[in-house]
Structure formats: structure tokens, C-alpha cells
Design an enzyme around this catalytic site. Structure first.
Site, mmCIF file in Angstrom:
data_model
loop_
_atom_site.group_PDB
_atom_site.id
_atom_site.type_symbol
_atom_site.label_atom_id
_atom_site.label_comp_id
_atom_site.label_asym_id
_atom_site.label_seq_id
_atom_site.Cartn_x
_atom_site.Cartn_y
_atom_site.Cartn_z
ATOM 1 N N CYS A 130 0.796 -1.232 0.000
ATOM 2 C CA CYS A 130 0.000 0.000 0.000
ATOM 3 C C CYS A 130 0.825 1.277 0.000
ATOM 4 O O CYS A 130 0.319 2.338 -0.366
ATOM 5 C CB CYS A 130 -0.955 -0.003 1.189
ATOM 6 S SG CYS A 130 -2.020 -1.451 1.232
ATOM 7 N N HIS A 259 -3.405 7.125 1.762
ATOM 8 C CA HIS A 259 -3.821 5.851 1.182
ATOM 9 C C HIS A 259 -5.314 5.677 1.409
ATOM 10 O O HIS A 259 -5.805 5.799 2.537
ATOM 11 C CB HIS A 259 -3.027 4.725 1.847
ATOM 12 C CG HIS A 259 -3.530 3.350 1.563
ATOM 13 N ND1 HIS A 259 -3.932 2.936 0.316
ATOM 14 C CD2 HIS A 259 -3.704 2.282 2.395
ATOM 15 C CE1 HIS A 259 -4.333 1.675 0.375
ATOM 16 N NE2 HIS A 259 -4.202 1.256 1.628
ATOM 17 N N ASN A 290 -10.410 -0.079 -2.205
ATOM 18 C CA ASN A 290 -9.009 -0.076 -1.793
ATOM 19 C C ASN A 290 -8.183 -0.775 -2.865
ATOM 20 O O ASN A 290 -8.265 -1.988 -3.038
ATOM 21 C CB ASN A 290 -8.871 -0.796 -0.449
ATOM 22 C CG ASN A 290 -7.443 -0.756 0.092
ATOM 23 O OD1 ASN A 290 -6.492 -0.572 -0.651
ATOM 24 N ND2 ASN A 290 -7.306 -0.953 1.385
#
Length: 334
Positions: A130, A259, A290
């Protein structure tokens, strides 16, 4: 034969340094297929209200069969190059941040070079999950400043749906597919501040893509409470360090792009930093889900395309997740 250890040795030539690099273009790609929360209700015991309350996600994009990380990365790269007005032949470096490329070799970056017909670029992947895009952006900036690259193409691309267990309601409600890209070139005025990065080794198993206990998978899995606890406890301090490394104060930040992991994680992080509500990018996850390394460049590109980010905005980026790795920097957007 080697010379005597005591013999004088010629000095190595240091790499020439340029003042910095600038982001000159952005682009993104989202697959056509939209998977809504209502569709997930047919796959696993969950419901739309439960998902929205816990994540903020209403829908996510899912790649088609045969549409992998390289294909999505290439589409985002084309858009970024067009935005920058840069011909593919000018690119000297390609870095793809991903943790979900199904092909081990060649790398997704090599496939992008092949698809775009880019002659002889340095091309490689960064596997920091991520926070991968922020790691890749830092490497590209350093490459340009040391003369190792003239024009760098940095891409975050993920096909997490290929590693999603659609019987696990804790994870399948999160994952999605997509890509975002940026084009960098040398600049007399630095447009990318020093990176602040690191890992939390004790949390290495908090976010994984491995086979499960029965040998099924590999599947994406995470210990949600541990990740949320870390984000609320540690991320605000790291974000302040990132701003300080740029020689700025929080009041100098025009746009905060964390993020896009979970809306319920972004909101308290922004509040802890005392950022203006209109400066926080927290809504891309609502319809994009996501997408790990792709979330930050994807969100920035979509907002620029919609005219929601002013030209030359100063943006604070921070990513964290698998590894357990984190990284961020302040950048000047095109």
C-alpha cells in the site's frame, strides 16, 4: 590480478546532481465493471449499510478476465504521458508499484515498456504494497536528481480481486482493481520533497497475501484492528515528519492524499493533523475501493481530471500497509 591494498586507487566519479524533479502529468485507469455492495450481499453474509458504516465504500471496480496489472498500468501510463505532453520515446525509467502482479517475470514495468514501445528504459517493480507508490516516487526522484534518469514514469497498479476470498466478509468488501500514474522530469525547482519511510517489523503479518491454513489461495488478509490502531496512533506523527522534511508547516498543505484504505481511518487521521476539511481527499475510496499501491495516484488523477485540485497544489502523500511498510512525501502537483 588486483593491485596492492596499499596502492593508491583512482577516485570514482560521482553522479551529477540536479536540483530536483517535477511531476508533469498524471493519469489513471479504472476497469469498466462496477461491483456494488448489493452484489456482495449475494456472495457473503453482509449488507450495504454495514459496509458503508465500516469502510465508506459503496462500490469498487473489478478487472475483467485477461485484464491484469500490466494492462491497467499501461492504460494509466498512456493517460499520464498524454497529460504531460511526453512521447513514450522520451521515457528512460519505468517503475511499477504493485503487490498483485500475477506474472513473476517479466515485471509489470517490462510489460509496460513493451506495450508502449519505449526503447531501453530501466524498468522494474517495487513491492511495498500500500505504500509502494510513495516508495517508487522517491526512487524516481532520486534517479532524476542523480542523472540516472531523464524522464521517469511511476505507476501504482493492482488487481487485488485475483487474491480476494469472496467468502471472507472482512476483506472482500475492501479490495478493488485499478491503476494511477505520474510522469516526472528534471526541474530547476524541486517538486518532490525528501521521502520519510520505514517499517514496523512487529506488524509484518498484519497485512498479507498468502495461502490460508487449508492451503487455499493465496488470498489477501489483514488484522484490521491492528492496522487501524497503528494508523490512529502512529500515522499522525509520521505525517508531521513528512511535512517537516519538506520545510513546511501543516498550514502550507493544500491537499492531503492518504492511502485510500478505509474512510473511517482517513477521517480521524485528518482531524488529528488539524487539516481543513476541504483539503482532505477522502472520497475516492467510495467508488474505487481499496486498490493498495494504486490508491494515491488514482485519486489524484481523478480529482485533477474533475478540476477539484488547483494547479500547482502542494500535496501531502502518505501510504501504509503490507510489510508493514509506510512512506510519504510532500509534492507539487502539475
Amino acid at each position: 590480478m588486483s593491485s596492492s591494498p596499499d596502492a593508491p586507487r583512482p577516485a570514482l566519479r560521482a553522479a551529477p546532481l540536479s536540483p530536483g524533479s517535477q511531476i508533469v502529468g498524471t493519469g489513471h485507469y479504472r476497469p469498466e465493471r462496477v461491483m456494488t455492495n448489493h452484489e456482495l450481499e449475494q456472495l457473503v453474509e453482509t449488507n450495504d449499510e454495514w459496509i458503508r458504516q465500516r469502510t465508506g465504500i459503496e462500490s469498487r471496480r473489478i478487472a475483467a478476465a485477461g485484464e491484469g496489472v500490466p494492462e491497467m498500468a499501461t492504460a494509466a501510463a498512456r493517460a499520464a504521458l498524454a497529460d504531460a505532453g511526453v512521447d513514450p520515446s522520451e521515457v528512460t525509467q519505468i517503475i511499477v508499484a504493485t503487490c498483485s502482479n500475477e506474472e513473476r517475470s517479466p515485471s509489470a514495468a517490462g510489460r509496460v515498456a513493451q506495450a508502449l514501445g519505449i526503447p531501453a528504459p530501466a524498468a522494474f517493480e517495487v513491492g511495498a504494497a500500500c505504500s509502494g507508490f510513495e516508495h517508487a516516487l522517491a526512487v524516481a526522484d532520486m534517479s532524476i536528481r542523480t542523472g540516472a534518469s531523464a524522464v521517469s514514469l511511476v505507476i501504482g497498479a493492482e488487481k487485488l480481486s485475483a487474491f480476494t476470498d469472496y467468502t471472507d466478509r472482512a476483506t472482500c468488501i475492501l479490495t478493488a482493481d485499478g491503476a494511477g500514474a505520474m510522469v516526472l522530469r528534471a526541474s530547476e525547482e524541486p517538486g518532490i520533497a525528501p521521502v520519510v519511510w520505514g517499517t514496523e517489523p512487529e506488524l509484518a503479518d498484519a497485512v498479507t497475501i498468502n495461502a490460508d491454513a487449508a492451503g487455499e489461495g493465496p488470498y489477501f488478509a489483514q488484522q484490521g484492528r491492528q492496522v487501524l490502531g497503528w494508523a490512529l496512533r502512529e500515522a499522525p506523527g509520521i505525517a508531521r515528519r513528512i511535512v517537516e522534511a519538506a520545510g513546511l508547516g501543516i498550514e502550507d498543505i493544500d491537499v492531503f492524499v492518504p492511502h485510500q484504505a478505509n474512510l473511517r481511518m482517513i477521517e480521524p487521521l485528518a482531524a488529528a493533523l488539524g487539516l481543513r476539511e476541504d483539503a482532505v481527499v477522502a472520497d475516492d475510496i467510495i467508488t474505487s475501493g481499496n486498490t493498495s499501491a494504486a490508491t494515491i495516484p488514482l485519486a489524484i488523477s481523478r480529482l485533477r481530471e474533475a478540476g477539484r485540485i488547483p494547479a500547482g497544489a502542494t500535496a501531502l502523500l502518505i501510504g501504509f500497509g503490507g510489510g508493514f511498510a509506510w512512506a510519504g512525501q510532500v509534492v507539487r502537483l502539475p
